[in-house]
Design a protein around this motif. Sequence first.
Motif, PDB file in Angstrom:
ATOM      1  N   ASP A 251       0.864  -1.213   0.034  1.00  0.00           N
ATOM      2  CA  ASP A 251       0.063   0.015   0.000  1.00  0.00           C
ATOM      3  C   ASP A 251       0.882   1.326  -0.029  1.00  0.00           C
ATOM      4  OD1 ASP A 251      -2.001  -1.769   0.204  1.00  0.00           O
ATOM      5  OD2 ASP A 251      -2.801  -1.264   1.896  1.00  0.00           O
ATOM      6  N   PRO A 252       0.302   2.320  -0.928  1.00  0.00           N
ATOM      7  CA  PRO A 252       1.196   3.662  -0.800  1.00  0.00           C
ATOM      8  C   PRO A 252       0.626   4.499   0.155  1.00  0.00           C
ATOM      9  CG  PRO A 252      -0.620   3.473  -2.579  1.00  0.00           C
ATOM     10  CD  PRO A 252      -0.819   2.147  -1.777  1.00  0.00           C
ATOM     11  N   PHE A 253       1.634   5.257   0.741  1.00  0.00           N
ATOM     12  CA  PHE A 253       1.002   6.388   1.545  1.00  0.00           C
ATOM     13  C   PHE A 253       1.721   7.798   0.873  1.00  0.00           C
ATOM     14  CE2 PHE A 253       1.934   8.954   5.514  1.00  0.00           C
ATOM     15  CZ  PHE A 253       0.700   9.735   5.446  1.00  0.00           C
ATOM     16  N   ILE A 254       0.923   8.575   0.399  1.00  0.00           N
ATOM     17  CA  ILE A 254       1.207   9.774  -0.539  1.00  0.00           C
ATOM     18  C   ILE A 254       1.258  11.035   0.214  1.00  0.00           C
ATOM     19  CG2 ILE A 254       0.978  11.013  -2.668  1.00  0.00           C
ATOM     20  CD1 ILE A 254      -0.412   8.486  -3.812  1.00  0.00           C
ATOM     21  N   ALA A 273       4.818   0.376  12.290  1.00  0.00           N
ATOM     22  CA  ALA A 273       5.566  -0.288  13.383  1.00  0.00           C
ATOM     23  C   ALA A 273       5.099  -0.970  14.163  1.00  0.00           C
ATOM     24  CB  ALA A 273       6.333   1.096  13.942  1.00  0.00           C
ATOM     25  N   PHE A 274       3.839  -0.757  14.747  1.00  0.00           N
ATOM     26  CA  PHE A 274       3.357  -1.314  15.844  1.00  0.00           C
ATOM     27  C   PHE A 274       2.884  -2.847  16.041  1.00  0.00           C
ATOM     28  CE2 PHE A 274       3.150   3.154  17.268  1.00  0.00           C
ATOM     29  CZ  PHE A 274       4.200   3.016  18.179  1.00  0.00           C
ATOM     30  N   THR A 275       2.805  -3.301  14.581  1.00  0.00           N
ATOM     31  CA  THR A 275       2.598  -4.825  14.407  1.00  0.00           C
ATOM     32  C   THR A 275       3.586  -5.440  13.678  1.00  0.00           C
ATOM     33  OG1 THR A 275       1.235  -4.340  12.517  1.00  0.00           O
ATOM     34  CG2 THR A 275       0.057  -4.491  14.100  1.00  0.00           C
ATOM     35  N   ALA A 276       4.938  -4.856  14.102  1.00  0.00           N
ATOM     36  CA  ALA A 276       6.095  -5.348  13.316  1.00  0.00           C
ATOM     37  C   ALA A 276       5.886  -5.385  11.927  1.00  0.00           C
ATOM     38  CB  ALA A 276       6.452  -6.606  14.029  1.00  0.00           C
ATOM     39  N   GLY A 277       5.218  -4.499  11.391  1.00  0.00           N
ATOM     40  CA  GLY A 277       4.966  -4.489   9.888  1.00  0.00           C
ATOM     41  C   GLY A 277       4.212  -5.677   9.319  1.00  0.00           C
ATOM     42  N   GLN A 278       3.530  -6.428  10.227  1.00  0.00           N
ATOM     43  CA  GLN A 278       2.831  -7.560   9.778  1.00  0.00           C
ATOM     44  C   GLN A 278       1.451  -7.176   9.352  1.00  0.00           C
ATOM     45  OE1 GLN A 278       5.262 -11.622  11.492  1.00  0.00           O
ATOM     46  NE2 GLN A 278       4.550  -9.812  12.990  1.00  0.00           N
ATOM     47  N   THR A 279       0.961  -6.449   8.686  1.00  0.00           N
ATOM     48  CA  THR A 279      -0.335  -6.131   8.529  1.00  0.00           C
ATOM     49  C   THR A 279      -0.596  -5.664   6.988  1.00  0.00           C
ATOM     50  OG1 THR A 279      -0.673  -5.025  10.765  1.00  0.00           O
ATOM     51  CG2 THR A 279      -2.233  -4.320   9.068  1.00  0.00           C
ATOM     52  N   CYS A 280      -1.425  -6.386   6.428  1.00  0.00           N
ATOM     53  CA  CYS A 280      -1.718  -6.237   4.973  1.00  0.00           C
ATOM     54  C   CYS A 280      -1.822  -4.837   4.609  1.00  0.00           C
ATOM     55  CB  CYS A 280      -2.893  -7.086   4.374  1.00  0.00           C
ATOM     56  SG  CYS A 280      -2.636  -9.113   4.744  1.00  0.00           S
ATOM     57  N   ALA A 281      -2.887  -3.813   5.279  1.00  0.00           N
ATOM     58  CA  ALA A 281      -2.973  -2.609   4.783  1.00  0.00           C
ATOM     59  C   ALA A 281      -2.195  -1.846   5.378  1.00  0.00           C
ATOM     60  CB  ALA A 281      -4.229  -2.273   5.378  1.00  0.00           C
ATOM     61  N   SER A 282      -0.992  -1.913   6.056  1.00  0.00           N
ATOM     62  CA  SER A 282       0.165  -1.274   6.365  1.00  0.00           C
ATOM     63  C   SER A 282       0.743  -0.594   5.244  1.00  0.00           C
ATOM     64  CB  SER A 282       1.022  -1.957   7.533  1.00  0.00           C
ATOM     65  OG  SER A 282       1.867  -2.615   6.607  1.00  0.00           O
ATOM     66  N   SER A 283       1.123   0.927   5.402  1.00  0.00           N
ATOM     67  CA  SER A 283       1.864   1.629   4.435  1.00  0.00           C
ATOM     68  C   SER A 283       3.039   1.120   4.310  1.00  0.00           C
ATOM     69  CB  SER A 283       1.526   2.870   4.766  1.00  0.00           C
ATOM     70  OG  SER A 283       0.484   3.531   4.737  1.00  0.00           O
ATOM     71  N   LYS A 284       3.357   0.363   3.160  1.00  0.00           N
ATOM     72  CA  LYS A 284       4.709  -0.491   2.734  1.00  0.00           C
ATOM     73  C   LYS A 284       5.391   0.646   1.671  1.00  0.00           C
ATOM     74  CE  LYS A 284       2.647  -4.623   3.668  1.00  0.00           C
ATOM     75  NZ  LYS A 284       1.249  -4.596   3.677  1.00  0.00           N
ATOM     76  N   ARG A 285       4.892   1.451   1.172  1.00  0.00           N
ATOM     77  CA  ARG A 285       5.575   2.382   0.178  1.00  0.00           C
ATOM     78  C   ARG A 285       5.305   3.959   0.425  1.00  0.00           C
ATOM     79  NH1 ARG A 285       3.433   1.122  -5.693  1.00  0.00           N
ATOM     80  NH2 ARG A 285       1.479   0.767  -4.439  1.00  0.00           N
ATOM     81  N   LEU A 286       6.347   4.285   0.742  1.00  0.00           N
ATOM     82  CA  LEU A 286       6.351   5.900   1.674  1.00  0.00           C
ATOM     83  C   LEU A 286       6.686   6.649   0.279  1.00  0.00           C
ATOM     84  CD1 LEU A 286       7.774   5.111   5.001  1.00  0.00           C
ATOM     85  CD2 LEU A 286       5.279   4.974   4.278  1.00  0.00           C
ATOM     86  N   ILE A 287       5.324   7.321  -0.388  1.00  0.00           N
ATOM     87  CA  ILE A 287       5.713   8.154  -1.623  1.00  0.00           C
ATOM     88  C   ILE A 287       5.597   9.633  -1.261  1.00  0.00           C
ATOM     89  CG2 ILE A 287       4.879   8.757  -3.913  1.00  0.00           C
ATOM     90  CD1 ILE A 287       3.723   5.734  -3.874  1.00  0.00           C
ATOM     91  N   GLY A 430      -6.163  12.094   4.564  1.00  0.00           N
ATOM     92  CA  GLY A 430      -5.928  12.718   5.750  1.00  0.00           C
ATOM     93  C   GLY A 430      -5.192  11.853   6.591  1.00  0.00           C
ATOM     94  N   GLY A 431      -4.504  10.484   6.088  1.00  0.00           N
ATOM     95  CA  GLY A 431      -3.899   9.598   6.729  1.00  0.00           C
ATOM     96  C   GLY A 431      -3.482   8.305   5.964  1.00  0.00           C
ATOM     97  N   THR A 432      -2.993   7.395   6.621  1.00  0.00           N
ATOM     98  CA  THR A 432      -2.206   6.349   5.931  1.00  0.00           C
ATOM     99  C   THR A 432      -3.767   5.353   5.548  1.00  0.00           C
ATOM    100  OG1 THR A 432      -2.173   4.768   7.977  1.00  0.00           O
ATOM    101  CG2 THR A 432      -0.412   6.361   7.264  1.00  0.00           C
ATOM    102  N   GLY A 433      -3.320   4.365   4.620  1.00  0.00           N
ATOM    103  CA  GLY A 433      -4.574   3.515   4.353  1.00  0.00           C
ATOM    104  C   GLY A 433      -4.819   2.426   5.473  1.00  0.00           C
TER     105      GLY A 433
END
Length: 474
Positions: A251-254, A273-287, A430-433
């Motif tokens: 997921d992108p965060f623009i 961070a708080f799930t150690a990155g193990q969440t499908c919908a966490s922002s994995k591409r910081l644009i 207004g925030g991450t996905g």
Amino acid sequence: MLIGASTAHLENGKQVDVLNPASGELIDTVTSATPAHIELTLDCAKKGRDLWAETPLHERCKILFKYADLVEANQDELALLLSKETGKAIKSAEGEMSRVGMMVRGYAERALHLYGDCLSDAQPGMEKDVIFTRRDPLGIVVCVVPFNHPASLYTQKIAPALAMGNAIIIKPASDNPLTVLRLTQLLLDAGVPPTVAQCITGSGSVIGNYLVSSPHINAITLTGSTGVGIAVAEQAAKHLHHVHLELGGNDPFIVFGDADVDVAVEDTVISRAFTAGQTCASSKRLIIHNSIKQTYTEKLVARLKEIKVGDPQSRDTDVGTLINEGAAAEVEKQVQHTIDQGAKCILGGKRDGAFFPMTVLTDVTPEMDVSKDLEIFGPVFPVIGFDTPEEAIEIANSSCFGLMSGIMTNDYKTAMKMAKALQSGGVVVGGTGNYRPPELAFGGYKMSGIGREGISATLEEMSQLKSIILKGVF
């Protein structure tokens, strides 16, 4: 396992160790199901299917309300078990468990108020007919629960399935099945008949393939990897089983130049961070817009250095382990691959057993795998620069995934144009996905899945529409 009325380990099943990923200690063992166990489960489920379908909706929901109360009464025990077997920080485990009762009640309440339609005589020849609709159960629903959020995603599957009158067969993740087993036992304690809700443990490939290939089931709901989802869909097609798949994401965060950088950084950290990155919908591409990229990166690194990674059961810990050491090794390999493609690691990057530190990658370009289809399931923060909205959209949409997206800008006209153009199942302005209240119809575009999961959508997906025509009654 919980098969029919039996809670004992069944004969001829290999025992599988469930380990604490932080310490390596043995927590418990479960049975690895054999084909004989799976056949017994199917035989029981067929009896449960008929029994539960004939149980009135108000009685089913009364049991679900009681179940919500039982979960909340045992919340501390469940959260500790979840933390131990998953490696999740106890604070995160408690947060996850706190949502289970609320979700169960939400599904039950909506089921009690899910009404049918009465069609008008819109076409010639219908004047003397009455046509109305009702919703029937699908039958037997196989619920495949992932390792990362086992309690909440278990609830998103079993609550709507049971509310709509289906029997369920639950397959928890092999690494951490104990919380799911305990939650299922509480279902039985609340009054769900033992043939209606069963939980079978062991190899995902053995159990999943067997169940999905069976003509006796009617639907599969799975949260997992895209590769597994494709294999399930292929097998399910042979019997035209209903398939609901919530799969991977990148997921992108623009973040635009006019955004509040401090708020953007904090949202990034909460998302990733708080799930150690193990969440499908966490922002994995910081644009990030190039005008603020340096400032954003510096503040992100400073904030991540404040995150304490350590013993999951300690109240001082913010982030625990990944699900196992193999998962941490895979994340380390993916980070090194991105460095080999030209990125620079300015924080973290090296694992310690199943622990993985907060990791920031800079000099990431749109051509790199991590900018497209490489989903890193760990606390890794790749920063990608952009100059124009069109460039940001091109980068965001270049992935085969399309789960969620986030946009941060003070220009809502630009934000709405972006939201329309982004190829994802949801867009947060207004925030991450990483935004998933229980009511949201959550699901993705492209290779991120099929269907929607949430109180506003899943009851329909867990049932089938029947039209009843009273011909010539007027």
